[in-house]
Scaffold this motif. Sequence first.
Motif, PDB file in Angstrom:
ATOM      1  N   LEU A 183     -21.285  -3.017  22.142  1.00  0.00           N
ATOM      2  CA  LEU A 183     -20.257  -1.995  22.351  1.00  0.00           C
ATOM      3  C   LEU A 183     -20.244  -1.510  23.803  1.00  0.00           C
ATOM      4  O   LEU A 183     -19.177  -1.250  24.367  1.00  0.00           O
ATOM      5  CB  LEU A 183     -20.469  -0.823  21.394  1.00  0.00           C
ATOM      6  N   LEU A 184     -21.415  -1.395  24.401  1.00  0.00           N
ATOM      7  CA  LEU A 184     -21.502  -0.970  25.803  1.00  0.00           C
ATOM      8  C   LEU A 184     -20.851  -1.984  26.752  1.00  0.00           C
ATOM      9  O   LEU A 184     -20.363  -1.620  27.818  1.00  0.00           O
ATOM     10  CB  LEU A 184     -22.952  -0.737  26.210  1.00  0.00           C
ATOM     11  N   CYS A 185     -20.844  -3.233  26.364  1.00  0.00           N
ATOM     12  CA  CYS A 185     -20.281  -4.299  27.205  1.00  0.00           C
ATOM     13  C   CYS A 185     -18.763  -4.403  27.113  1.00  0.00           C
ATOM     14  O   CYS A 185     -18.132  -5.076  27.933  1.00  0.00           O
ATOM     15  CB  CYS A 185     -20.905  -5.648  26.840  1.00  0.00           C
ATOM     16  N   ILE A 186     -18.176  -3.757  26.134  1.00  0.00           N
ATOM     17  CA  ILE A 186     -16.716  -3.821  25.942  1.00  0.00           C
ATOM     18  C   ILE A 186     -16.133  -2.475  26.377  1.00  0.00           C
ATOM     19  O   ILE A 186     -16.383  -1.454  25.723  1.00  0.00           O
ATOM     20  CB  ILE A 186     -16.366  -4.116  24.468  1.00  0.00           C
ATOM     21  N   PRO A 187     -15.382  -2.451  27.488  1.00  0.00           N
ATOM     22  CA  PRO A 187     -14.891  -1.171  28.023  1.00  0.00           C
ATOM     23  C   PRO A 187     -14.232  -0.256  26.988  1.00  0.00           C
ATOM     24  O   PRO A 187     -14.483   0.947  26.981  1.00  0.00           O
ATOM     25  CB  PRO A 187     -13.886  -1.600  29.104  1.00  0.00           C
ATOM     26  N   ARG A 188     -13.456  -0.818  26.089  1.00  0.00           N
ATOM     27  CA  ARG A 188     -12.760  -0.002  25.082  1.00  0.00           C
ATOM     28  C   ARG A 188     -13.738   0.728  24.144  1.00  0.00           C
ATOM     29  O   ARG A 188     -13.421   1.793  23.606  1.00  0.00           O
ATOM     30  CB  ARG A 188     -11.833  -0.908  24.274  1.00  0.00           C
TER      31      ARG A 188
ATOM     32  N   THR B 150     -22.474   6.801  22.492  1.00  0.00           N
ATOM     33  CA  THR B 150     -22.772   7.710  21.375  1.00  0.00           C
ATOM     34  C   THR B 150     -23.907   7.142  20.516  1.00  0.00           C
ATOM     35  O   THR B 150     -24.844   7.859  20.149  1.00  0.00           O
ATOM     36  CB  THR B 150     -21.513   7.930  20.507  1.00  0.00           C
ATOM     37  N   MET B 151     -23.826   5.849  20.220  1.00  0.00           N
ATOM     38  CA  MET B 151     -24.892   5.219  19.429  1.00  0.00           C
ATOM     39  C   MET B 151     -26.219   5.248  20.174  1.00  0.00           C
ATOM     40  O   MET B 151     -27.271   5.483  19.569  1.00  0.00           O
ATOM     41  CB  MET B 151     -24.516   3.787  19.053  1.00  0.00           C
ATOM     42  N   ALA B 152     -26.183   5.015  21.482  1.00  0.00           N
ATOM     43  CA  ALA B 152     -27.413   5.062  22.274  1.00  0.00           C
ATOM     44  C   ALA B 152     -28.038   6.451  22.214  1.00  0.00           C
ATOM     45  O   ALA B 152     -29.266   6.586  22.059  1.00  0.00           O
ATOM     46  CB  ALA B 152     -27.130   4.659  23.723  1.00  0.00           C
ATOM     47  N   CYS B 153     -27.209   7.492  22.300  1.00  0.00           N
ATOM     48  CA  CYS B 153     -27.732   8.864  22.187  1.00  0.00           C
ATOM     49  C   CYS B 153     -28.336   9.107  20.808  1.00  0.00           C
ATOM     50  O   CYS B 153     -29.424   9.689  20.681  1.00  0.00           O
ATOM     51  CB  CYS B 153     -26.611   9.882  22.460  1.00  0.00           C
ATOM     52  N   ALA B 154     -27.639   8.656  19.769  1.00  0.00           N
ATOM     53  CA  ALA B 154     -28.129   8.845  18.398  1.00  0.00           C
ATOM     54  C   ALA B 154     -29.451   8.121  18.191  1.00  0.00           C
ATOM     55  O   ALA B 154     -30.392   8.674  17.606  1.00  0.00           O
ATOM     56  CB  ALA B 154     -27.083   8.357  17.392  1.00  0.00           C
TER      57      ALA B 154
END
Length: 178
Positions: free
Chosen positions: A44-49, A56-60
Motif C-alpha cells: 500500500l505504501l508503494c502505491i500513491p493512491r 495508517t496501517m503502519a501506525c496501527a
Amino acid sequence: MTAIELSILDWIQTARCGFLDAVMPIITTLGDSGIIWILLTLVLLCIPRYRRTGLTMACALALDVVCCNLLLKPLVARVRPFDANPLVELIVGRPTDWSFPSGHTAASFASTAALYASGEPLWIPAAVLSVLIAFSRLYLYVHYPTDVLAGLVLGTVLGVLGRKLFLFLERKVGRKAS
C-alpha cells in the motif's frame, strides 16, 4: 477460568482432521510476526493512491507491537495452554513468548480496523483472514480463548487509534511544511 478455557480448547480439538491439520498451520503462519500485514502495508505504501492507508496501517501495527508485545505479554506473563495441558499434541512449533494477548490476532485486527477506518473495502477480506488466523490460534492450542478475544479487542482499538495517530501526524507535518 483456565479450566473453562481448556475445556473449550479441548472441544475444538474434537474437530481435528487431516484437512484442518494441514490448513491451520498455513493460516497461522500468515500471521507470524504480522508478516502478511506488514507485506500488505508495504504494498500500500508503494502505491500513491493507497499511501495514506499504508501509513495508517503502519501506525496501527507500531501501536500493536508496543502495546501487545512490549507491554502486555511480559506484564501478564500468561503461560500457554499447551503448558497447562501437556497431553495435547501440537502440530506446530512451540511459541516461546507469553500467551496473553494473542499477537497474531491483535496484529490482524489492528490491520483490519485500520483498513476499515481508512474507508478501504479491502477490510472485508482482511476481516475474513483475521478471523481465520484468530481461530487457528485456538485450533492449534497455542492460545486461550481470552487471549484471542483480548487480541481482537485490542487490535481493533489500536487500528482505530492508528488512523487517529496518522491523521494527527499528517496535520503536524502539514503545518511544519507550510
